[in-house]
Design a protein around this motif. Structure first.
Motif, PDB file in Angstrom:
ATOM      1  N   ASN A 132       2.252   2.978  -3.247  1.00 35.15           N
ATOM      2  CA  ASN A 132       1.360   3.813  -4.061  1.00 35.15           C
ATOM      3  C   ASN A 132       1.450   5.294  -3.711  1.00 35.15           C
ATOM      4  O   ASN A 132       0.774   6.119  -4.343  1.00 35.15           O
ATOM      5  CB  ASN A 132      -0.093   3.339  -3.895  1.00 35.15           C
ATOM      6  CG  ASN A 132      -0.302   1.924  -4.396  1.00 35.15           C
ATOM      7  OD1 ASN A 132       0.249   1.534  -5.414  1.00 35.15           O
ATOM      8  ND2 ASN A 132      -1.104   1.152  -3.676  1.00 35.15           N
ATOM      9  N   LEU A 133       2.270   5.630  -2.719  1.00 35.17           N
ATOM     10  CA  LEU A 133       2.410   7.016  -2.274  1.00 35.17           C
ATOM     11  C   LEU A 133       3.713   7.597  -2.804  1.00 35.17           C
ATOM     12  O   LEU A 133       4.792   7.073  -2.532  1.00 35.17           O
ATOM     13  CB  LEU A 133       2.378   7.087  -0.745  1.00 35.17           C
ATOM     14  CG  LEU A 133       1.124   6.496  -0.089  1.00 35.17           C
ATOM     15  CD1 LEU A 133       1.221   6.595   1.424  1.00 35.17           C
ATOM     16  CD2 LEU A 133      -0.129   7.203  -0.584  1.00 35.17           C
ATOM     17  N   ASP A 134       3.618   8.681  -3.566  1.00 34.50           N
ATOM     18  CA  ASP A 134       4.792   9.257  -4.230  1.00 34.50           C
ATOM     19  C   ASP A 134       5.830   9.765  -3.244  1.00 34.50           C
ATOM     20  O   ASP A 134       7.029   9.773  -3.551  1.00 34.50           O
ATOM     21  CB  ASP A 134       4.370  10.411  -5.156  1.00 34.50           C
ATOM     22  CG  ASP A 134       3.534   9.933  -6.331  1.00 34.50           C
ATOM     23  OD1 ASP A 134       3.637   8.739  -6.680  1.00 34.50           O
ATOM     24  OD2 ASP A 134       2.778  10.750  -6.892  1.00 34.50           O
ATOM     25  N   GLU A 135       5.401  10.210  -2.074  1.00 33.79           N
ATOM     26  CA  GLU A 135       6.331  10.800  -1.108  1.00 33.79           C
ATOM     27  C   GLU A 135       7.152   9.755  -0.353  1.00 33.79           C
ATOM     28  O   GLU A 135       8.102  10.099   0.350  1.00 33.79           O
ATOM     29  CB  GLU A 135       5.565  11.649  -0.085  1.00 33.79           C
ATOM     30  CG  GLU A 135       4.834  12.830  -0.688  1.00 33.79           C
ATOM     31  CD  GLU A 135       3.433  12.447  -1.171  1.00 33.79           C
ATOM     32  OE1 GLU A 135       2.664  13.362  -1.517  1.00 33.79           O
ATOM     33  OE2 GLU A 135       3.104  11.230  -1.190  1.00 33.79           O
ATOM     34  N   LEU A 192      -0.408  13.719   3.924  1.00 32.68           N
ATOM     35  CA  LEU A 192       0.626  13.971   2.933  1.00 32.68           C
ATOM     36  C   LEU A 192       0.166  14.964   1.873  1.00 32.68           C
ATOM     37  O   LEU A 192       0.993  15.665   1.272  1.00 32.68           O
ATOM     38  CB  LEU A 192       1.064  12.668   2.268  1.00 32.68           C
ATOM     39  CG  LEU A 192       1.906  11.709   3.117  1.00 32.68           C
ATOM     40  CD1 LEU A 192       2.136  10.400   2.385  1.00 32.68           C
ATOM     41  CD2 LEU A 192       3.250  12.351   3.488  1.00 32.68           C
ATOM     42  N   THR A 193      -1.132  15.012   1.658  1.00 33.45           N
ATOM     43  CA  THR A 193      -1.663  15.924   0.622  1.00 33.45           C
ATOM     44  C   THR A 193      -2.211  17.224   1.182  1.00 33.45           C
ATOM     45  O   THR A 193      -2.657  18.089   0.441  1.00 33.45           O
ATOM     46  CB  THR A 193      -2.767  15.224  -0.186  1.00 33.45           C
ATOM     47  OG1 THR A 193      -3.793  14.771   0.721  1.00 33.45           O
ATOM     48  CG2 THR A 193      -2.201  14.019  -0.935  1.00 33.45           C
ATOM     49  N   GLN A 204       0.834  -1.213   0.000  1.00 27.76           N
ATOM     50  CA  GLN A 204       0.000   0.000   0.000  1.00 27.76           C
ATOM     51  C   GLN A 204       0.863   1.255   0.000  1.00 27.76           C
ATOM     52  O   GLN A 204       0.535   2.258  -0.653  1.00 27.76           O
ATOM     53  CB  GLN A 204      -0.930   0.002   1.222  1.00 27.76           C
ATOM     54  CG  GLN A 204      -1.886  -1.176   1.297  1.00 27.76           C
ATOM     55  CD  GLN A 204      -2.685  -1.356   0.025  1.00 27.76           C
ATOM     56  OE1 GLN A 204      -3.378  -0.435  -0.422  1.00 27.76           O
ATOM     57  NE2 GLN A 204      -2.597  -2.539  -0.569  1.00 27.76           N
ATOM     58  N   ILE A 236      -3.252   4.033   6.233  1.00 33.35           N
ATOM     59  CA  ILE A 236      -2.998   4.485   4.859  1.00 33.35           C
ATOM     60  C   ILE A 236      -3.923   5.652   4.506  1.00 33.35           C
ATOM     61  O   ILE A 236      -3.493   6.641   3.889  1.00 33.35           O
ATOM     62  CB  ILE A 236      -3.178   3.320   3.863  1.00 33.35           C
ATOM     63  CG1 ILE A 236      -2.112   2.237   4.100  1.00 33.35           C
ATOM     64  CG2 ILE A 236      -3.122   3.829   2.436  1.00 33.35           C
ATOM     65  CD1 ILE A 236      -0.692   2.687   3.867  1.00 33.35           C
ATOM     66  N   THR A 237      -5.156   5.560   4.917  1.00 32.92           N
ATOM     67  CA  THR A 237      -6.101   6.661   4.654  1.00 32.92           C
ATOM     68  C   THR A 237      -5.646   7.946   5.318  1.00 32.92           C
ATOM     69  O   THR A 237      -5.643   9.014   4.696  1.00 32.92           O
ATOM     70  CB  THR A 237      -7.510   6.281   5.163  1.00 32.92           C
ATOM     71  OG1 THR A 237      -7.961   5.122   4.449  1.00 32.92           O
ATOM     72  CG2 THR A 237      -8.485   7.417   4.957  1.00 32.92           C
ATOM     73  N   LEU A 275      -2.622   8.656   6.327  1.00 36.55           N
ATOM     74  CA  LEU A 275      -1.339   9.053   5.745  1.00 36.55           C
ATOM     75  C   LEU A 275      -1.555   9.843   4.451  1.00 36.55           C
ATOM     76  O   LEU A 275      -0.953  10.896   4.235  1.00 36.55           O
ATOM     77  CB  LEU A 275      -0.498   7.796   5.487  1.00 36.55           C
ATOM     78  CG  LEU A 275       1.008   7.962   5.240  1.00 36.55           C
ATOM     79  CD1 LEU A 275       1.671   8.704   6.389  1.00 36.55           C
ATOM     80  CD2 LEU A 275       1.643   6.575   5.075  1.00 36.55           C
ATOM     81  N   LYS A 276      -2.417   9.336   3.600  1.00 34.63           N
ATOM     82  CA  LYS A 276      -2.730  10.037   2.356  1.00 34.63           C
ATOM     83  C   LYS A 276      -3.284  11.432   2.635  1.00 34.63           C
ATOM     84  O   LYS A 276      -2.913  12.417   1.984  1.00 34.63           O
ATOM     85  CB  LYS A 276      -3.743   9.240   1.532  1.00 34.63           C
ATOM     86  CG  LYS A 276      -3.192   7.961   0.903  1.00 34.63           C
ATOM     87  CD  LYS A 276      -4.300   7.222   0.166  1.00 34.63           C
ATOM     88  CE  LYS A 276      -3.777   5.955  -0.500  1.00 34.63           C
ATOM     89  NZ  LYS A 276      -4.868   5.200  -1.171  1.00 34.63           N
ATOM     90  N   ARG A 277      -4.142  11.512   3.620  1.00 43.07           N
ATOM     91  CA  ARG A 277      -4.775  12.791   3.948  1.00 43.07           C
ATOM     92  C   ARG A 277      -3.738  13.818   4.411  1.00 43.07           C
ATOM     93  O   ARG A 277      -3.760  14.977   3.980  1.00 43.07           O
ATOM     94  CB  ARG A 277      -5.833  12.585   5.019  1.00 43.07           C
ATOM     95  CG  ARG A 277      -6.623  13.829   5.370  1.00 43.07           C
ATOM     96  CD  ARG A 277      -7.861  13.471   6.161  1.00 43.07           C
ATOM     97  NE  ARG A 277      -7.553  13.039   7.509  1.00 43.07           N
ATOM     98  CZ  ARG A 277      -7.427  13.881   8.550  1.00 43.07           C
ATOM     99  NH1 ARG A 277      -7.558  15.187   8.352  1.00 43.07           N
ATOM    100  NH2 ARG A 277      -7.181  13.399   9.752  1.00 43.07           N
TER     101      ARG A 277
END
Length: 337
Positions: free
Chosen positions: A265-268, A335-336, A262, A328-329, A331-333
């Motif tokens: 899938n995160l660019d950072e 990071l963006t 998972q 993951i949810t 983290l995505k939030r």
């Protein structure tokens, strides 16, 4: 909290809590605690040794092994990343007057056998006496191959060295290879196994060896303040750790692989999937990403990580697949945002 910092944060199971409440106890310093005696005898038999010693921690078990194999002014060889060199307060040197000789760990966690052989000191008054080779398995979540362990044992024997295993997570190494723990411990003169990491016991490690070594370690343990009285309350949980919790580690390994996939899938962030062999995921962070701030934001949402340029995430009995999805949810939030 969803805690990815380490597998040391695992909570004792309901069965462990019940066993602790009902444990038969005595004074272990007198050798009278039946639950401790049972744990030590069972461990020695399971892992192929003459004797075992219940200790308060993996750090204590490793220190007792080093001090029992080596005398003042002796030397042990280990890896630069070895826990008993890098993360145990310099105990061997400070308390045992034993000199560490650290060598580079390779990417797979091993130490080159040629470098080990070259580091063994000649029998000369100018040098510390090289007495012991210490390996760690797993190390950084990576599994040392069985063939390598056999070769290291031969090298130690041929050069009149003893060989110790820091097997804090040796159960993970065994499960990852679908073998018994005893198939790993067979290559060593002594082994320490931590029971309070992925195996869920609240406290304790065991040290395995022959009767002479364990007798010496028991004396050192008393001198270092490690003699415990009604320790059977802890030993009752520790016994369940090695009988009930080992096979379950496969779930942690599967969860670590899922987590790593998972994260790719995160660019950072970046993860080398080839290094995800057990329950640890090492995450490389993009330049400029403030991991301390990220950790603070996650903590505010009930998730704990250790901030670093390389973040270590550890799966364990108290991390579910749903917890990973939540992480993951979040983290995505962050990071963006």
């Amino acid at each position: 909290m969803i805690d990815f910092r380490s597998d040391t944060v695992t909570m004792p199971t309901p069965a462990m809590r019940k066993a602790m409440a009902n444990a038969e106890v005595g004074d272990d310093v007198y050798g009278d605690d039946p639950s401790v005696n049972h744990l030590e005898a069972m461990s020695a038999e399971m892992y192929g040794f003459d004797a075992a010693l219940f200790t308060s921690s993996g750090t204590q078990a490793n220190l007792l092994a080093l001090m029992s194999h080596c005398e003042r002014g002796d030397e042990y060889i280990c890896g630069q990343q070895a826990h008993n060199y890098k993360f145990e307060g310099g105990g061997a040197a400070v308390l045992g007057s034993v000199q560490p000789q650290p060598l580079n760990n390779q990417a797979d966690g091993s130490i080159l056998l040629a470098e080990i052989k070259a580091a063994i000191k000649p029998d000369d008054i100018h040098f510390a006496k090289t007495r012991l080779l210490s390996l760690e398995n797993t190390i950084g979540g990576k599994v040392l191959p069985q063939e390598y362990l056999a070769q290291a044992q031969t090298l130690a024997f041929d050069n009149k060295l003893k060989i110790h295993l820091d097997g804090a997570r040796v159960a993970n190494a065994a499960v990852a290879q679908n073998i018994e723990i005893s198939e790993i411990t067979q290559y060593f003169d002594s082994v320490s196994i931590c029971l309070s990491k992925g195996l869920c016991a609240p406290v304790g490690s065991i040290l395995l060896g022959d009767e002479r070594l364990i007798g010496k370690a028991r004396r050192w343990r008393k001198m270092l303040g490690g003699g415990m009285r009604q320790a059977g309350i802890l030993a009752a949980a520790a016994s369940l750790a090695i009988t009930d919790q080992v096979e379950r580690l496969a779930i942690d390994h599967d969860n670590a692989r899922y987590l790593a996939e998972q994260l790719t899938n995160l660019d950072e962030l970046s993860v080398d999937l080839s290094l995800v062999q057990t329950n640890m995921v090492y995450v490389q962070v993009a330049t400029g990403l403030d991991t301390a701030l990220l950790a603070a934001k996650l903590k505010a949402n009930g998730i704990l990580i250790s901030p670093s340029a390389t973040i270590r995430l550890v799966t364990h009995a108290d991390i579910s697949r749903q917890d990973i999805d939540t992480f993951i949810t979040e983290l995505k939030r962050h990071l963006t945002s």
